[in-house]
Structure formats: C-alpha cells, structure tokens
Write a protein that holds these residues in place. Structure first.
Motif, short mmCIF file in Angstrom:
data_model
loop_
_atom_site.label_atom_id
_atom_site.label_comp_id
_atom_site.label_asym_id
_atom_site.label_seq_id
_atom_site.Cartn_x
_atom_site.Cartn_y
_atom_site.Cartn_z
N LEU A 94 59.82 59.48 72.71
CA LEU A 94 59.32 58.14 73.01
C LEU A 94 60.38 57.04 72.93
N CYS A 95 61.60 57.41 72.63
CA CYS A 95 62.65 56.38 72.53
C CYS A 95 62.89 55.76 73.91
N PRO A 96 62.70 54.44 74.01
CA PRO A 96 62.84 53.81 75.33
C PRO A 96 64.28 53.86 75.87
N GLY A 97 65.25 54.00 74.97
CA GLY A 97 66.65 54.04 75.43
C GLY A 97 67.14 55.45 75.66
N ALA B 197 67.91 57.52 73.52
CA ALA B 197 69.12 57.49 72.70
C ALA B 197 69.13 58.55 71.59
N ILE B 198 68.12 59.40 71.56
CA ILE B 198 68.06 60.34 70.44
C ILE B 198 68.27 61.78 70.90
N ASP B 199 69.28 62.42 70.33
CA ASP B 199 69.53 63.83 70.62
C ASP B 199 68.67 64.69 69.72
N ASP C 231 73.77 54.13 72.65
CA ASP C 231 72.63 53.97 73.56
C ASP C 231 71.43 53.29 72.91
N CYS C 232 71.47 53.18 71.58
CA CYS C 232 70.31 52.62 70.87
C CYS C 232 70.19 51.13 71.12
N MET C 233 68.98 50.70 71.47
CA MET C 233 68.74 49.27 71.74
C MET C 233 68.17 48.55 70.52
N GLN C 234 68.13 49.26 69.41
CA GLN C 234 67.62 48.68 68.16
C GLN C 234 66.22 48.10 68.28
N CYS C 235 65.36 48.81 69.00
CA CYS C 235 64.00 48.31 69.17
C CYS C 235 63.11 48.62 67.96
N GLY C 236 63.49 49.63 67.19
CA GLY C 236 62.71 49.96 66.00
C GLY C 236 61.48 50.81 66.25
N ASP C 237 61.30 51.22 67.48
CA ASP C 237 60.13 52.03 67.82
C ASP C 237 60.10 53.35 67.01
N CYS C 238 61.27 53.97 66.92
CA CYS C 238 61.34 55.26 66.20
C CYS C 238 60.96 55.09 64.73
N LEU C 239 61.43 54.00 64.13
CA LEU C 239 61.13 53.75 62.71
C LEU C 239 59.62 53.66 62.50
N HIS D 30 68.97 63.02 66.16
CA HIS D 30 70.21 62.30 65.87
C HIS D 30 70.34 61.13 66.85
N ILE D 31 70.51 59.92 66.32
CA ILE D 31 70.55 58.73 67.18
C ILE D 31 71.99 58.45 67.64
N ARG D 32 72.16 58.33 68.96
CA ARG D 32 73.47 57.92 69.49
C ARG D 32 73.53 56.40 69.46
S1 SF4 Z 1 63.51 54.09 69.46
FE1 SF4 Z 1 65.51 54.58 70.38
S2 SF4 Z 1 66.30 52.64 71.07
FE2 SF4 Z 1 64.65 52.17 69.65
S3 SF4 Z 1 65.65 51.95 67.66
FE3 SF4 Z 1 65.03 54.05 67.81
S4 SF4 Z 1 66.81 55.12 68.67
FE4 SF4 Z 1 67.12 52.96 69.01
#
Ligand code: SF4
Ligand code: SF4
Ligand code: SF4
Ligand code: SF4
Lengths: 284, 287
Positions: free
Chosen positions: B106-109, B111-113, B67-75, B62-64
C-alpha cells in the motif's frame, strides 16, 4: 522498572526465580506470567484471581455476496489465511496473523473485521504482589499477540504507578521470548551449568544482546555439570548475579509448588543480593 | 514407517535425555531433532554433518529512503508496531516486522522492498546411533513451525531411501506453533513429565493438544521418586485419560554426568540401561 526473567530453554528454573524474586521484592511489584503456552507462575504464587477476560485477535470475515473473486486479498496474504479456490473465497482463521491487509486491499468492501479467540487474560493478587497471566487457548498456534495483550494490560495498569514489573518470559530465544524481553529495562538470564544449559544459554544471550540491555545471570543448580557457563560469562563480561546451589531440598520444594525462599530460608540473602544487582544495573 | 515423537509440553523435563536413551536402544530409526530453537540432541549424539542447507523463510520489509515520500501511511497501517519515525525518517524495525506485506502493497511511493530472509540452517548427519536430521534457527527468528515441517519431510525421505522403520523425533517444547507442526503425521507421542505441579499441568495441556489432533500418547515419568504423591497424581491422571505409563525413571545424577561426557544415560549407567530398555519396549508395543 521492568525486569524480564528469561532463559534459553524451559526447565532451568526461570519460574522458580521469578516467584522468589517477586516474593522478596521490597517495594510494590507485579509478577507477570508471559509464558502463555505453559503458564506456571500461578502454581508457585497461588494468587487469588479477581478477573478473567478473553483475548481476541482481529481477523477478516467475508461477505460472499459482495466478493467479486478478484483475488487481491489472497495475493496479499503472506500466511495463507485467505484463498480463492475457483470462485470460492475461503478463510483459514487459525492461520491469520491479523495484519488487516486483506481488508485494506479488498476493492468491494467484502471483508470486515471479525475476531478469533486467542486465550484468556487473568489478573489477581498474591499477598502484596499483583499478578497477571495469559493462557493460550488449546490449539491456538500464535502466542505473541496474546502476550502483547497481557503486556498492554500490565503496562497501562502501572503506567502512573511506582510498581515494578517482573516478567516471567517464555523459554527459548525465538519470537515469543524476544517479544517478552523487548520492553524490559533489564534481563535476568537463568541457566544451568550443564552442557544443555550452556548451549541454550549462548543462543539466548546472542538473541537478547542485540537489545543492549543490562543483563545478568542466575546460575541455578550450581555445583552440577561443568564450568563452561562461568568461563563464557567471564570472557563476555556478563555478571553472575546469583547462584542457587544444587540441592534436593530445593527440588522437593519446587515439586510441592512452594516459593523456594520460604522452603529454604537460607536462600533469602541470595535473592536480596539479586534484587540489589538488578536495581544497580538499571540505575547505573 | 512409524513416527514417534518425544514431547514434554515444556523444556527441562528430560525430553532430550529420554530421546537419547531411545536412540541408543533403537536399531533402525531415523533420528530427528525438531527443537529447532534450542536443539540439544546433537550434544549427546555428536553428529558429523554431511550436508548443510540454508533455510530461507518469510520476508522482511525495508524502506528505500530515496523513494519514501514520508507520508506516514506505513506507520499507521503496520499492526505490529514495526515502523518507526524519527525526524521524518521512516524505518522498519526488523525484530518486530512480521513480514505481512501490508506496508509494501500500500505504500504510495512504492518505496518498500520485501526481501526473503535467511533464518537458519538445517543438516543431515551421521551419528553413532544412525542418521540424524537437525537444524538451528538463528536466534530471534520465527517460522520454526515451517522449519519443523521441512525437517520431518526430509527425515521421511531419508527413511524411505535407507529403509528405516521408525522415525524417532525429539519434539519442540511448548504447545504452540512448532509443536503443532511436529505432531503432524506422528503415530505416537511420548510425553515426558516430572512429578511437580508444573509437570502435571504441562502434561495436561500437551495431552489435550494431542487429543485435539487425535495423536495417540503414552507417558514417561522422569525423576518419579522426587515426589511420590505427585507421581501418583500423574498416574491417576494417565489412567483416567487412558494414557499408558510406559515407565518411571528415578532421579539420578547419572543424567547430568552422562551429559557432561556427551553420552546418553543408557551408555553411561547400566541400571539406567535396564530401566530404559523396558520403557522402550513398552513404547514400541504401543505402535
Ligand atoms: S508508506 Fe511509503 S512513502 Fe509513505 S512513509 Fe511509508 S515508506 Fe514512505
Ligand atoms: S488479516 Fe492478514 S493474515 Fe489475516 S487473512 Fe488478512 S491478509 Fe491474511
Ligand atoms: S479482495 Fe475482496 S473482492 Fe477480491 S477476492 Fe478478496 S474478498 Fe473478494
Ligand atoms: S511487512 Fe507488515 S509487519 Fe513488516 S513493517 Fe510492513 S506492515 Fe509492518
């Protein structure tokens, strides 16, 4: 248009309905068996298979010389597919979901992509009907990844095509069934009007209704059992698109591997009506 | 204790009706419904639950958003297409998330629970045939294999405590993960099949699965009189593979009629009682 034929449970006549629906479809159509554990659709459509390929999932392969036994991979893996016992790295390929996490976290590059065979993908034709199916390898526990490969093959084949696709979904309401229904434009739920049938139908309806797709019901073996399914459908505004009467002749046709509308031509109008209801629901 | 598992490769072959008849005929068995996705045995046995437990299994990302920096890494990393991006907002589709933790780790922020999920319930019950261990997985949930393993363990505990000599289990349909899980520890698999092309096909596959795991099997041919040619084909397959045929059951409306009255077919119909008494003895003689 993609139509998923689903049911709370096997044995309700899902495959019978898929086969008859495909055989009576007026425009180009592909029939796809996504019940990769127990594909049966080919037993009714008798396709000639023109191509078979193996399907694989990506799993890690370890190079022990590069492994420093740091344990990062085992710590990440949620499926116990990689473990560190003492200093020895063990992989359990059959447990691996292919998420690629271990490879991404390994600091030394000791893990690389390898593959495990999931089963096979077959395609062919049955008259004018294009046919696709997946068949899980015996002993393989995970069907969604193979189903995904079949779906990818089908969707990429007909992307720029007017061909409609009818998916024979796996039974049940858990992950494989959800995986089949997720991409459909409409859901045909096949049920039997018995207490078992009704109980399973309710679970399936609950599972699929989160998608908010046009949904209709086919009552198979109408005339046996009780009226609970009808009452539930009325209460929840679920249309009944077709009723297939309980008839020993139909059961025998099924037992001989025939498409029921060919064996019992009086059923043809039922399937023409079903086709119409499906099309109207999607275009509404 | 001996563990008997009734399976069919696929639903609808009459597995639960056969299990119900056996449950009625057995007098010292712990009963267990391992079809946790679509359990039906309770419809025949009318259990009274005396214990209810939550079943928690697997995780969900679950993404908070704060805290998410919208980097798109998770996608990019999620191999299950569970991450969606809309107007720069990243979210997890809980239906698609496999709970692999890759995005979390691996989320750099950071930000994921990663939360444990409640996937269903399991129960201990009394029935008129003895105790029953059963469950209901929530619709759309996975991990049914794990729940099956848990149910078997709990049934074994109950059996030990009360001195049951047999575990009689209604197996999961199919040949995938829940069935593989239900086979572990099984002494004898009873394959319920029908004389149809798919019946034989499913039987071949489930038999191959049992061979693979070295579980002994015997066969019950349901509705055998629907297509006697097919019944003969099934019997010659059994002979060839060395699976004893424990019995044949005729096609009968009594099965549905009994079901509507919430009874086993042996309680409802005396000729079915006689048929099944013979079959149950044949099954027991395989142990
Ligand atoms: S990897 Fe983390 S910081 Fe980057 S978009 Fe996904 S949730 Fe946000
Ligand atoms: S790919 Fe994922 S599931 Fe497979 S071993 Fe690596 S971490 Fe585990
Ligand atoms: S992460 Fe890489 S180095 Fe660490 S234990 Fe796993 S394979 Fe070895
Ligand atoms: S936990 Fe795994 S499946 Fe779920 S969103 Fe993250 S990467 Fe995707």
């Amino acid at each position: 248009m993609i139509i998923a034929v689903a049911s709370g449970k096997g044995g309700t006549g899902k495959t019978t309905v898929t086969a008859a629906l495909a055989a009576n479809w007026k425009t180009p159509v592909a029939a796809v068996d996504l019940d990769v554990e127990e594909p049966n659709l080919h037993l009714f459509l008798h396709p000639s298979i023109t191509g078979t390929e193996k399907g694989y999932i990506e799993i890690p392969e370890a190079d022990e010389r590069m492994c420093t036994s740091c344990g990062a991979c085992a710590e990440l893996c949620q499926f116990k597919a990689i473990a560190l016992i003492g200093d020895t790295l063990l992989t359990f390929p059959e447990m691996c979901h292919g998420c690629g996490g271990c490879i991404a976290v390994c600091p030394t590059g000791a893990l690389t992509e390898s593959s495990r065979e999931l089963g096979e993908l077959c395609h062919g034709t049955s008259g004018d009907i294009a046919f696709h199916m997946g068949r899980l390898r015996i002993g393989e526990a995970m069907c969604p990844p193979l189903m995904k490969l079949v779906k990818n093959e089908v969707f990429s084949s007909y992307e720029n095509d007017s061909r409609d696709v009818i998916l024979d979904s796996p039974p049940g309401a858990s992950c494989p069934a959800i995986c089949a229904v997720a991409d459909a434009d409409c859901v045909v739920l096949v049920t039997e009007p018995t207490p078992f049938g009704f109980y399973d139908f309710k679970i399936a309806y609950e599972a699929f209704s989160v998608f908010n797709k046009p949904t209709g019901v086919v009552v198979n073996k109408a005339g046996i059992g009780d009226m609970q399914v009808y009452a539930f459908c009325e209460e929840h505004n679920i249309p009944i698109w077709a009723e297939i009467p309980y008839d020993r002749g139909i059961a025998e046709a099924y037992s001989m591997g025939s498409v029921i509308t060919e064996a019992v031509p009086s059923l043809k109008p039922v399937f023409e009506e079903l086709t119409r209801s499906i099309q109207e629901s999607v275009h509404a | 204790m001996h563990e008997i598992l009734v399976i069919s490769g696929k639903g609808g072959a009459g597995k639960t009706s056969v299990t119900g008849a056996f449950a009625h005929l057995s007098d010292n068995a712990i009963l267990c419904d391992l079809d946790v996705d679509a359990p039906d045995f309770h419809l025949l046995s009318q259990p009274e639950k005396y214990q209810t437990h939550e079943f928690w299994s697997g995780y969900e990302a679950h993404i908070r958003q704060d805290d998410c920096m919208q980097c798109g890494d998770c996608l990019e990393r999620c191999r299950f297409d569970a991450i969606k991006e809309e107007d720069g907002l990243y979210t997890v589709d809980p239906i698609k998330c496999e709970g692999c933790k890759v995005c979390v780790a691996l989320c750099p922020g950071d930000a994921i629970d990663f939360n444990l999920k409640k996937c269903g319930e399991w129960y201990r019950s009394h029935t008129r045939f003895g105790q029953l261990v059963h469950a209901q997985l929530y619709p759309g949930e996975e991990n049914s294999g794990r729940l099956v393993a848990l149910l078997k363990d709990e049934a074994r505990k109950t059996a030990k405590e009360y001195g049951y000599e047999i575990m009689l289990a209604d197996g999961a349909p199919g040949i995938g993960c829940p069935v593989i899980s239900s086979l572990s520890g099984t002494d004898l698999a009873v394959f319920v099949t029908e004389p149809t092309p798919s019946g034989l096909h499913d039987l071949e596959r489930v038999a191959a699965l049992c061979d693979h795991f070295r579980v002994k099997g015997c066969v019950v041919i349901n509705k055998y009189d629907l297509n006697t040619d097919m019944t003969e084909k099934i019997e010659s397959f059994c002979e060839q593979k060395g699976y004893p045929v424990a019995g044949r059951v005729p096609h009968s409306n009594a099965v549905t009629a009994a079901m509507v009255e919430r009874k086993t077919v042996t309680e409802y119909d005396s000729s079915m009682y006689t048929d099944f008494a013979g079959i149950w003895n044949n099954v027991l003689s395989q142990l």
